[in-house]
Design a protein around this motif. Structure first.
Motif, PDB file in Angstrom:
ATOM      1  N   CYS A   1       4.513  10.070  -0.267  1.00 40.38           N
ATOM      2  CA  CYS A   1       4.193   8.852   0.469  1.00 40.38           C
ATOM      3  C   CYS A   1       4.579   8.744   1.728  1.00 40.38           C
TER       4      CYS A   1
ATOM      5  N   PRO B   1       0.792  -1.260  -0.009  1.00 39.30           N
ATOM      6  CA  PRO B   1      -0.035   0.051   0.101  1.00 39.30           C
ATOM      7  C   PRO B   1       0.669   1.395   0.002  1.00 39.30           C
ATOM      8  N   HIS B   2       0.317   2.419  -0.767  1.00 35.37           N
ATOM      9  CA  HIS B   2       0.939   3.644  -0.620  1.00 35.37           C
ATOM     10  C   HIS B   2      -0.037   4.562  -0.532  1.00 35.37           C
TER      11      HIS B   2
ATOM     12  N   HIS C   1       9.095   5.048   3.087  1.00 37.12           N
ATOM     13  CA  HIS C   1       8.987   5.494   1.717  1.00 37.12           C
ATOM     14  C   HIS C   1       9.503   6.859   1.403  1.00 37.12           C
TER      15      HIS C   1
ATOM     16  N   MET D   1      10.153   8.275  -2.465  1.00 38.22           N
ATOM     17  CA  MET D   1       8.653   8.418  -2.941  1.00 38.22           C
ATOM     18  C   MET D   1       7.959   9.847  -2.844  1.00 38.22           C
TER      19      MET D   1
ATOM     20  N   PHE E   1       3.702   6.295   4.004  1.00 39.96           N
ATOM     21  CA  PHE E   1       4.142   4.949   4.384  1.00 39.96           C
ATOM     22  C   PHE E   1       5.683   4.708   5.270  1.00 39.96           C
TER      23      PHE E   1
HETATM   24 CU   LIG Z   1       4.515   4.240  -0.459  1.00 41.80          CU
END
Ligand SMILES: [Cu+2]
Length: 472
Positions: free
Chosen positions: A425, A356-357, A430, A434, A427
């Motif tokens: 992102c 998931p992101h 990340h 990202m 998460f």
């Molecule tokens: Cu991500």
């Protein structure tokens, strides 16, 4: 102490295998499985030898957004449990999945099953040719017919026999045509389909058949003649379904095959088509693709025409920015994009990755602070809550966590103040890779006349390219 104990028990319950009651009716077992998320379903105890676990394996094979390796494993288990062939199992699976391809995840699901069926060697499919031909001509399920006609053509290395059988049955030729995008590496077979498909586009006036033939055409050839035929359908076609298929198909034709003289009338037709589309539908995937096609085509036009067409397209609605995650790279496919201050924007985030992101939009210069703050947050207790989004005024917008194969839309008004806003992102872990920049400018037309490139917030150097090819 007690809360810690309860928390421990909860965590343990979350990690252990969900219990399924098998001593009930098949429908009740199916119901229990249908209540599980993909992650929970993956934790269900199972073997590839006990028929009791057949419904679990079948669910793993046919679930939306299930990883390819999981499907392949479930397929092998079902072949073993049922003592049958992958072909039989996949025909049964195609009979069971939702045929509606309205949503991206349903479409991906159908694509994955067809890829497993039609990705088998021609020699293997040839061993099951009778079964496949029977399924093609007698099944009441359109997806089974689609897969079976495609498989017969691959088995034969030639479309003639399948085409002849389908022609005799009402609506079947359209099913055969819809299998053409799924024929994989069978390039010789695709080439043999080019002439009959093109002839059919010229002859048929049955809307369903015509739309299916136009949809199949670019999978058989992508030359100037194909471009001309699709452009003609967009410019002069009377049937909306066929015109919609032509708009989708023409996006597959490479720029080298575009007819220069047709590009301007085509972009004007696209502006007209989007104008006719009710405002509420302009953010539908098909319309977004059409707008993007108009922008792509207009790039080949002289500057003044290009700018006026882009202005018209932009005036028609929200500016849509499509961002995808790059599988297994922890990166977005877009390094930066530009929007006009105070104008409506929609970000369409698609996640083809297995993990998931999310996407969090923040103030200029806030990448590190938002990324680090989000990364140390615990996972939320409520699975519906937005995860890893720090509570700080630096955050302007955020999506929920987007699971594998899912799409999220973020609608907002671009900030009134120009600047290099960041998206990231959050998460855990990340944010270092990202992220990207949303460049907000006062006047997009003026910017297009003299474009500037925003800086990568990590290196402070201008981005080399707006698109990210996925370097590691
Ligand atoms: Cu991500």
């Amino acid at each position: 102490m007690i809360t810690l104990l309860v928390l421990g028990m909860l965590l343990q319950a979350q990690d252990s295998a969900p219990r399924i009651l098998y001593d009930t009716s098949p429908r009740a077992v199916e119901y229990q499985l249908s209540r599980l998320s993909n992650e929970q379903l993956l934790r269900v105890d199972r073997t590839d030898s006990d028929a009791k676990f057949r419904p679990v394996q079948f669910a793993l094979l046919t679930r939306r957004a299930m990883a390819r390796s999981v499907r392949a494993e479930a397929l092998a288990a079902l072949v073993k449990i049922d003592r049958t062939s992958p072909t039989q199992v996949l025909l049964a699976a195609l009979a069971k999945v939702p045929p509606a391809e309205d949503t991206a995840s349903d479409k991906q699901n159908v694509d994955a099953l067809l890829a497993l069926l039609l990705g088998q060697p021609a020699a293997t499919l040839r061993q099951h040719r009778d079964v496949l031909m029977a399924a093609a001509t007698t099944s009441s399920q359109p997806l089974v017919r689609r897969g079976a006609y495609g498989a017969v053509m691959i088995a034969d290395g030639d479309p003639a026999a399948a085409w002849q059988a389908a022609s005799k049955l009402d609506g079947h030729l359209a099913d055969l045509l819809r299998s053409v995008p799924h024929l994989g590496n069978a390039s010789a077979l695709r080439a043999k389909l080019a002439a009959p498909v093109m002839a059919l586009v010229g002859e048929t006036t049955v809307p369903e058949m015509r739309a299916a033939a136009i949809g199949a055409l670019p999978w058989t050839r992508r030359d100037r003649a194909t471009f001309d035929l699709l452009a003609l359908e967009i410019l002069q076609g009377a049937d909306p379904a066929s015109r919609a298929a032509a708009l989708t198909s023409i996006q597959l034709i490479p720029e080298s095959a575009w007819a220069p003289a047709t590009i301007e009338p085509l972009t004007r037709a696209i502006v007209a088509i989007v104008t006719e589309t009710p405002a509420a539908q302009r953010t539908n995937p098909a319309t977004l693709d059409t707008i993007q096609l108009g922008e792509r085509l207009s790039a080949a036009l002289p500057a003044e025409t290009r700018l006026s067409i882009r202005r018209e397209l932009r005036a028609l609605g929200v500016q849509v920015v499509r961002i995808q995650t790059i599988p297994e790279q922890m990166q977005f496919d877009l390094n930066w994009f530009v929007v006009q201050a105070g104008k409506p924007v929609q970000i369409l985030l698609t996640n083809p990755d297995a993990m998931p992101h999310n996407l969090v939009m923040g103030q200029p210069g806030s990448l590190q602070e938002i990324g680090a703050a989000g990364g140390v947050m615990p996972p939320p207790a409520d699975p519906e809550a937005k995860a890893y989004v720090p509570d700080t005024p630096l955050v302007l917008q955020s999506t929920r966590l987007v699971n594998a194969g899912e799409v999220a839309r973020l609608n907002f008004t671009a900030p009134a103040k120009p600047g290099e806003y960041v998206y990231v992102c959050t998460f855990p872990g990340h944010w270092v890779r990202m992220y990207g920049v949303m460049l907000v400018v006062d006047d997009l037309d003026a910017w297009e006349r003299a474009p500037t490139v925003p800086a990568n917030p990590t290196t402070s150097k201008p981005f080399a390219s707006p698109r990210n090819g996925g370097s590691s």
